[in-house]
Design a protein around this motif. Structure first.
Motif, PDB file in Angstrom:
ATOM      1  N   VAL A 351       1.012  -1.572   0.384  1.00  0.00           N
ATOM      2  CA  VAL A 351       0.050  -0.335   0.245  1.00  0.00           C
ATOM      3  C   VAL A 351       1.016   1.240   0.205  1.00  0.00           C
ATOM      4  N   GLU A 352       1.034   2.289  -0.550  1.00  0.00           N
ATOM      5  CA  GLU A 352       1.548   3.615  -1.275  1.00  0.00           C
ATOM      6  C   GLU A 352       0.743   4.501  -0.246  1.00  0.00           C
ATOM      7  N   VAL A 353       1.908   4.559   0.459  1.00  0.00           N
ATOM      8  CA  VAL A 353       1.550   6.031   1.246  1.00  0.00           C
ATOM      9  C   VAL A 353       2.090   7.961   0.854  1.00  0.00           C
ATOM     10  N   ALA A 354       1.570   8.209   1.526  1.00  0.00           N
ATOM     11  CA  ALA A 354       2.539   9.840   1.000  1.00  0.00           C
ATOM     12  C   ALA A 354       3.887   9.868   1.144  1.00  0.00           C
ATOM     13  N   CYS A 355       5.258   9.945   0.686  1.00  0.00           N
ATOM     14  CA  CYS A 355       6.066  10.488   0.583  1.00  0.00           C
ATOM     15  C   CYS A 355       6.663  10.751   2.261  1.00  0.00           C
ATOM     16  N   LEU A 356       6.963  10.230   3.246  1.00  0.00           N
ATOM     17  CA  LEU A 356       7.282  11.479   4.541  1.00  0.00           C
ATOM     18  C   LEU A 356       8.588  12.327   4.187  1.00  0.00           C
ATOM     19  N   ARG A 357       9.413  11.471   2.874  1.00  0.00           N
ATOM     20  CA  ARG A 357      10.764  12.684   2.650  1.00  0.00           C
ATOM     21  C   ARG A 357      12.079  12.060   3.866  1.00  0.00           C
ATOM     22  N   CYS A 358      11.629  11.265   3.493  1.00  0.00           N
ATOM     23  CA  CYS A 358      13.539  10.129   4.946  1.00  0.00           C
ATOM     24  C   CYS A 358      14.430  10.717   3.979  1.00  0.00           C
ATOM     25  N   GLY A 359      14.287  10.703   3.117  1.00  0.00           N
ATOM     26  CA  GLY A 359      15.495  10.792   1.940  1.00  0.00           C
ATOM     27  C   GLY A 359      16.555   9.466   2.533  1.00  0.00           C
ATOM     28  N   ARG A 360      15.909   8.428   2.086  1.00  0.00           N
ATOM     29  CA  ARG A 360      16.382   6.718   2.312  1.00  0.00           C
ATOM     30  C   ARG A 360      16.850   6.988   0.925  1.00  0.00           C
ATOM     31  N   CYS A 361      15.912   7.385   0.096  1.00  0.00           N
ATOM     32  CA  CYS A 361      16.474   6.617  -1.705  1.00  0.00           C
ATOM     33  C   CYS A 361      18.083   7.666  -1.778  1.00  0.00           C
ATOM     34  N   SER A 362      18.032   9.114  -1.714  1.00  0.00           N
ATOM     35  CA  SER A 362      18.751  10.038  -2.241  1.00  0.00           C
ATOM     36  C   SER A 362      20.213   9.259  -1.031  1.00  0.00           C
ATOM     37  N   ASP A 363      20.185   9.029   0.083  1.00  0.00           N
ATOM     38  CA  ASP A 363      21.234   7.969   0.093  1.00  0.00           C
ATOM     39  C   ASP A 363      21.180   6.453   0.157  1.00  0.00           C
ATOM     40  N   HIS A 364      20.958   6.155  -0.496  1.00  0.00           N
ATOM     41  CA  HIS A 364      20.792   4.549  -1.265  1.00  0.00           C
ATOM     42  C   HIS A 364      21.497   4.848  -2.745  1.00  0.00           C
ATOM     43  N   CYS A 365      21.754   5.916  -3.154  1.00  0.00           N
ATOM     44  CA  CYS A 365      21.450   5.786  -4.715  1.00  0.00           C
ATOM     45  C   CYS A 365      22.891   5.408  -5.379  1.00  0.00           C
ATOM     46  N   PRO A 366      23.251   4.942  -5.773  1.00  0.00           N
ATOM     47  CA  PRO A 366      24.520   4.425  -6.458  1.00  0.00           C
ATOM     48  C   PRO A 366      25.191   5.670  -7.628  1.00  0.00           C
ATOM     49  N   GLN A 370      19.364  12.581  -6.064  1.00  0.00           N
ATOM     50  CA  GLN A 370      18.655  12.320  -5.170  1.00  0.00           C
ATOM     51  C   GLN A 370      17.164  11.505  -5.732  1.00  0.00           C
ATOM     52  N   PRO A 371      16.441  10.762  -6.173  1.00  0.00           N
ATOM     53  CA  PRO A 371      15.472   9.999  -6.535  1.00  0.00           C
ATOM     54  C   PRO A 371      14.201  11.712  -5.799  1.00  0.00           C
ATOM     55  N   VAL A 372      13.753  11.471  -4.489  1.00  0.00           N
ATOM     56  CA  VAL A 372      12.955  11.813  -3.894  1.00  0.00           C
ATOM     57  C   VAL A 372      13.049  13.711  -4.039  1.00  0.00           C
ATOM     58  N   ARG A 373      14.030  13.903  -4.350  1.00  0.00           N
ATOM     59  CA  ARG A 373      13.975  15.583  -5.262  1.00  0.00           C
ATOM     60  C   ARG A 373      13.635  15.304  -6.608  1.00  0.00           C
ATOM     61  N   ILE A 374      13.974  14.406  -7.028  1.00  0.00           N
ATOM     62  CA  ILE A 374      13.700  13.873  -8.546  1.00  0.00           C
ATOM     63  C   ILE A 374      11.941  13.874  -8.845  1.00  0.00           C
ATOM     64  N   ASN A 375      11.647  13.540  -8.524  1.00  0.00           N
ATOM     65  CA  ASN A 375      10.283  13.110  -8.736  1.00  0.00           C
ATOM     66  C   ASN A 375       9.675  14.006  -8.378  1.00  0.00           C
ATOM     67  N   THR A 376       9.811  15.083  -7.331  1.00  0.00           N
ATOM     68  CA  THR A 376       8.994  16.580  -6.974  1.00  0.00           C
ATOM     69  C   THR A 376       9.158  17.209  -8.270  1.00  0.00           C
ATOM     70  N   ALA A 377      10.483  17.914  -8.212  1.00  0.00           N
ATOM     71  CA  ALA A 377      10.177  18.474  -9.757  1.00  0.00           C
ATOM     72  C   ALA A 377       9.766  17.853 -10.671  1.00  0.00           C
ATOM     73  N   ARG A 378       9.481  16.562 -10.431  1.00  0.00           N
ATOM     74  CA  ARG A 378       9.022  16.425 -12.226  1.00  0.00           C
ATOM     75  C   ARG A 378       7.617  16.418 -12.198  1.00  0.00           C
ATOM     76  N   LYS A 379       7.064  16.014 -10.630  1.00  0.00           N
ATOM     77  CA  LYS A 379       5.368  16.432 -10.467  1.00  0.00           C
ATOM     78  C   LYS A 379       5.318  17.872 -10.872  1.00  0.00           C
ATOM     79  N   ALA A 380       6.083  18.687 -10.393  1.00  0.00           N
ATOM     80  CA  ALA A 380       5.691  19.846 -10.137  1.00  0.00           C
ATOM     81  C   ALA A 380       6.399  20.482 -11.007  1.00  0.00           C
ATOM     82  N   ASN A 381       6.484  19.908 -12.186  1.00  0.00           N
ATOM     83  CA  ASN A 381       7.038  20.307 -14.189  1.00  0.00           C
ATOM     84  C   ASN A 381       8.217  21.032 -14.238  1.00  0.00           C
TER      85      ASN A 381
END
Lengths: 427, 467
Positions: A351-366, A370-381
């Motif tokens: 079950v997908e819930v709202a992003c809590l901006r925990c930053g794990r994706c940015s911490d782990h990206c090899p 910053q996946p969370v920032r990329i998705n935010t920017a994409r949604k905001a166009n």
């Protein structure tokens, strides 16, 4: 590290499911389908319907951007050249061969000796269609044409969960592996060859150390059991502590897969291309996980039936491991030279819930994105921010989705961002 | 057989947001239980019960507000509530309160914070300010002097010291102050008057360590904040002739560790990148010191967090890009902020003027025993509430437990109004009275708050002597 995250993560590998289980051989069916498609591009056929082919006969060749040939895995008659489901999810042209069951071999290339010249070895890499097994299908000879190489890194890490095919290949064809690594080492003119294997395999480390005891310049390099350790950028970061922009050659490195080394030895010593593959059939939706040997062109259905039975009525069938392997919607797709596993998993109901901006994706990206920032920017166009975040450097390793506690399909969002950036580039 | 399509990866970690919030809730409850113990030991049973009532009030208000919101938005109530994690806000809010807060102020502020601090922004994950901090700031701004009637009120070391400007006039004065509350170790342990859940450094730090190990909170934020605050507070202390323990005092009290573990680490309102988080925590530490020392406020931690929440989007922008290529930049920006922190520390050091002649209350129920004829130092909230209480010297007859004399040592109420109590006519009425008779003293109409403050103080003095 304090200012950047760990950029990697230990995953539960479930390797013991199939690691030490007896390897089975798939009975090749009466019809095989060899895709005229490699490295994302179509190959041009060089056989006609009705032609008789042998194991090893060249069926066609990809011309752009690099030359990669395609070979037959059985002996028999070409019945048709037609569209057939492919692991790339898009149907492509396949050479349909009626298998006569004799498996008559005709090596397409003459065997070479261990002391063949560099030019001969490079030519052999090209003619035998030796490609990287990372999935991109990058031809090996292009890498080995580079000058100023200091380090050859042999990737025997196998960081995808569930997969143990590379490990079993090493167990069964250690001599070819040693020969292949020695040849690649000589060809690369590197000072050192590092054979990288997870430190969670002490018995294999011991075997490799023994096997390479008499080969100067080759060292066994245990690496941590983390994902995506098998990606060349992460491997070079671990072994050499350096970063590069686009290609490993920039920092004097070549990274080749262990199975590529084995295939190269086979091509040099016997003149044979890849016609069979060791494939792990594992996951939580198969009753008897194991490794099987299957000929290229065998439908997945036959491979899975040889291994065991699927549990449940619904299953996710990944061509490869569960992280990067694409789920297939038809069991008629066939084994290709890059296939190293079929992972069968029970469907997930997260079950997908709202992003809590925990930053794990940015911490782990090899890739340091910053996946969370990329998705935010994409949604905001917000295209300017999106460009600055460099989504094109994403290799879709899937770690961001894996670590996301809100069960968001982060990687899928990055793919969408990449499409936006690509479209913009075309304008 | 059905082959299900799913975009890779098809493999997921077991950690979920719900699990993270569950762990956080458990951690907060551990802190709350310790807070209740402290309320009982420091104030008494009434305050313990009142703390529980406040917690229930905040929880119910939060859940009802979110439930009604879900109804209005036509969303399923159960799923909305369980994925909005409003109870975490409510618990954090109550832990930051004094047990003297009134129930209605908690209800009003919980409601406003949840509605305006969170739901109107789009709910969980979209709010700009930490909703619990918003609620606490509302209480501080609107209900500072409202204290519940049936609970014991005492001057907290934090507000007492804040009134003195966060800097003592001398090293001796500072040490005397520490001793009056049981010494530094007691500040670490947390058995002293203060907010319900903020007093114990040790308990909160232990809970924080477990939460960091469970990857519920980002340890980099907590550590950066505490270390930065310690360093700049120690530096400021050295320049102003405070003992070396001064920096420790800043870290141990005023909710610094609570803010570091439970507030700054709120992922929704802090930056997402590692470097951004360090920048964020360092900035909060600098603001905490500036607000404490510069504005003599007890709530430096709270306001620093709200201010940093506001600049979170800017910090995000500052650190946008490929983290590998930007690595030297990441370090550089943080180094610049660290230098700024030191500059601010030096500037602040020369701006502070330690308040002279501040008397610190002797907290008698922490072990100090009152003897006949010795003045007992007590303080009690007057017109300005907990933030700036009045302080008194009360002399008791040891045998009869009756009042010998009452004198003001610090007068913090309105000059011209509250002054009417600081007269021999008013104060002499107390002479000879026992505990039960104190309530009979006539309050001065027009100076009710100050009168009650004297009455409270005398009662405290006798209660303390009786233990």
């Amino acid at each position: 590290m304090f200012f950047v995250g760990p950029m990697r993560q230990h995953l539960d590998g479930h390797k013991s499911l199939s690691e030490h289980v007896q390897v089975k051989t798939v009975d090749t069916p009466s019809t095989v389908y060899i895709p005229l498609f490699t490295g994302g591009k179509d190959a041009i056929p060089c056989v006609n319907v009705g032609d008789h082919v042998y194991v090893g006969t060249k069926l066609g060749q990809k011309e752009v951007p690099f030359i990669v040939p395609v070979f037959s895995s059985v002996s028999g008659t070409v019945k048709a050249i037609e569209k057939h489901p492919h692991v790339g999810l898009k149907p492509v042209d396949h050479v349909v061969i009626e298998n006569d069951g004799k498996y008559e071999e005709k090596a397409p290339l003459a065997p070479l000796s261990m002391d063949a010249s560099d030019e001969a070895l490079l030519e052999r890499m090209k003619e035998a269609g030796i490609i990287g097994c990372g999935g991109a299908g990058f031809p090996a000879y292009v890498k080995y044409s580079a000058k100023g190489i200091t380090d050859l890194i042999i990737n025997a890490v196998e960081c995808e969960p569930y997969l143990t095919a590379d490990y079993n290949m090493l167990e069964t064809t250690m001599d070819d592996f040693v020969a292949g690594v020695s040849l690649m080492y000589r060809l690369s003119h590197a000072q050192v060859a590092h054979v990288c294997i997870k430190e969670s395999h002490p018995e294999m480390i011991e075997k490799l150390t023994k096997a390479f005891a008499n080969v100067n310049g080759v060292e066994v390099h245990p690496v941590p059991d983390v994902y995506p350790m098998g990606w060349e950028r992460v491997l070079i970061r671990e072994v050499k502590h350096v970063e590069y922009n686009k290609l490993p050659a920039e920092v004097g490195c070549i990274v080749s897969n262990a199975t590529t080394a084995i295939a190269f030895a086979n091509a040099v010593l016997r003149g044979m291309p890849i016609t069979q593959k060791m494939i792990t059939v594992s996951g939580d939706a198969i009753d008897t996980p194991c490794n099987v040997i299957a000929r290229v062109g065998t439908p997945f259905k036959d491979v899975i039936d040889t291994a065991g039975h699927i549990i449940g009525d619904e299953v996710m069938m990944c061509a490869g491991g569960p992280m990067m392997g694409r789920t297939q919607v038809s069991d008629q797709v066939c084994v290709v030279p890059e296939t190293n596993g079929i992972t069968l998993l029970k469907p997930r109901h997260d079950v997908e819930v709202a992003c809590l901006r925990c930053g794990r994706c940015s911490d782990h990206c090899p890739s340091g994105l910053q996946p969370v920032r990329i998705n935010t920017a994409r949604k905001a166009n917000d295209i300017d921010t999106l460009m600055k975040l460099e989504p094109m450097r994403c290799i879709e390793c899937g770690l961001c989705t894996y670590v996301c506690p809100s069960k968001i399909a982060v990687t899928e969002g990055i793919r969408a961002a990449k499409r936006i950036v690509m479209l913009r580039g075309k304008k | 057989m059905k082959y299900v399509f799913n975009a890779s990866p098809n493999y997921r970690d077991n950690v979920s947001t719900s699990r993270i919030m569950r762990d956080l809730t458990i951690g907060l409850l551990v802190v709350f239980i310790f807070g209740l113990v402290n309320q009982y030991m420091t104030y008494g049973m009434d305050n313990l019960i009142h703390s529980l009532i406040l917690m229930i009030a905040a929880l119910v208000t939060t859940l009802v507000t979110e439930g009604v919101w879900a109804l209005v938005c036509k969303k399923p109530i159960g799923a909305t509530l369980s994925h909005s994690y409003g109870w975490v806000t409510a618990i954090i809010f109550v832990l930051m309160l004094q047990s003297t807060a009134t129930v209605y102020s908690v209800i009003v502020c919980s409601f406003l914070a949840i509605l305006f601090g969170k739901l109107l922004f789009g709910g969980f994950g979209h709010n700009i300010f930490n909703p619990a901090a918003v609620a606490r700031a509302l209480v501080f701004a609107s209900f500072a002097s409202a204290t519940a009637a049936d609970v014991v009120s005492k001057a907290t070391p934090v507000s007492t010291f804040a009134n003195a400007g966060w800097v003592a006039s001398s090293a001796d004065s500072f040490n005397q102050f520490l001793t009056s509350f049981g010494g530094l170790f007691n500040f670490a342990l947390g058995l002293y008057p203060g907010a319900i859940g903020e007093t114990s450094f040790i308990v909160i730090a232990l809970v924080g360590a477990v939460l960091a190990w469970r990857k519920v909170i980002d340890w980099r934020i907590s550590l950066t904040y505490i270390v930065t605050l310690f360093v700049i507070a120690t530096g400021l202390g050295i320049i102003n002739g405070q003992p070396l323990t001064y920096g420790l005092y800043h870290v141990l009290t005023g909710g610094a560790i609570f803010g570091a573990v439970f507030m700054l680490t709120d992922p929704v309102t802090s930056p997402t990148s590692a470097a951004g988080r360090i920048f964020f925590a360092m900035g909060a530490a600098v603001l905490t010191l500036v607000i404490r020392v510069g504005a003599s406020l007890p709530e430096g931690v709270l306001y620093s967090i709200l201010l940093m929440n506001m600049v979170t989007p800017l910090i995000e922008k500052l650190f946008d890009g490929n983290q590998i290529d930007m690595k030297s930049k990441l370090v550089k920006y943080n180094a610049i902020l660290a230098v700024c922190a030191l500059v601010v520390m030096v500037v602040m050091s020369f701006m502070v003027t330690p308040a002279e002649n501040v008397s610190y209350p002797t907290v008698v129920n922490l072990g100090a025993s009152a003897t006949n004829g010795d003045a007992i130092h007590v303080s009690a909230a007057g017109f300005s509430g907990e933030a700036s209480p009045n302080a008194f010297d009360v002399v008791l007859d040891d045998e009869t437990q009756t009042v010998v004399s009452v004198t003001f040592t610090t007068f913090n109420d309105t000059p011209g109004i509250g002054d009417q109590c600081n007269t021999p006519e008013f104060l002499d009425q107390f002479a000879g009275l026992g505990y039960d008779q104190i309530d009979d003293v006539e309050v001065i109409s027009g100076a009710t708050f100050t009168s009650n403050s004297v009455i409270d103080a005398v009662k405290q003095a006798i209660e303390g002597g009786n233990q």
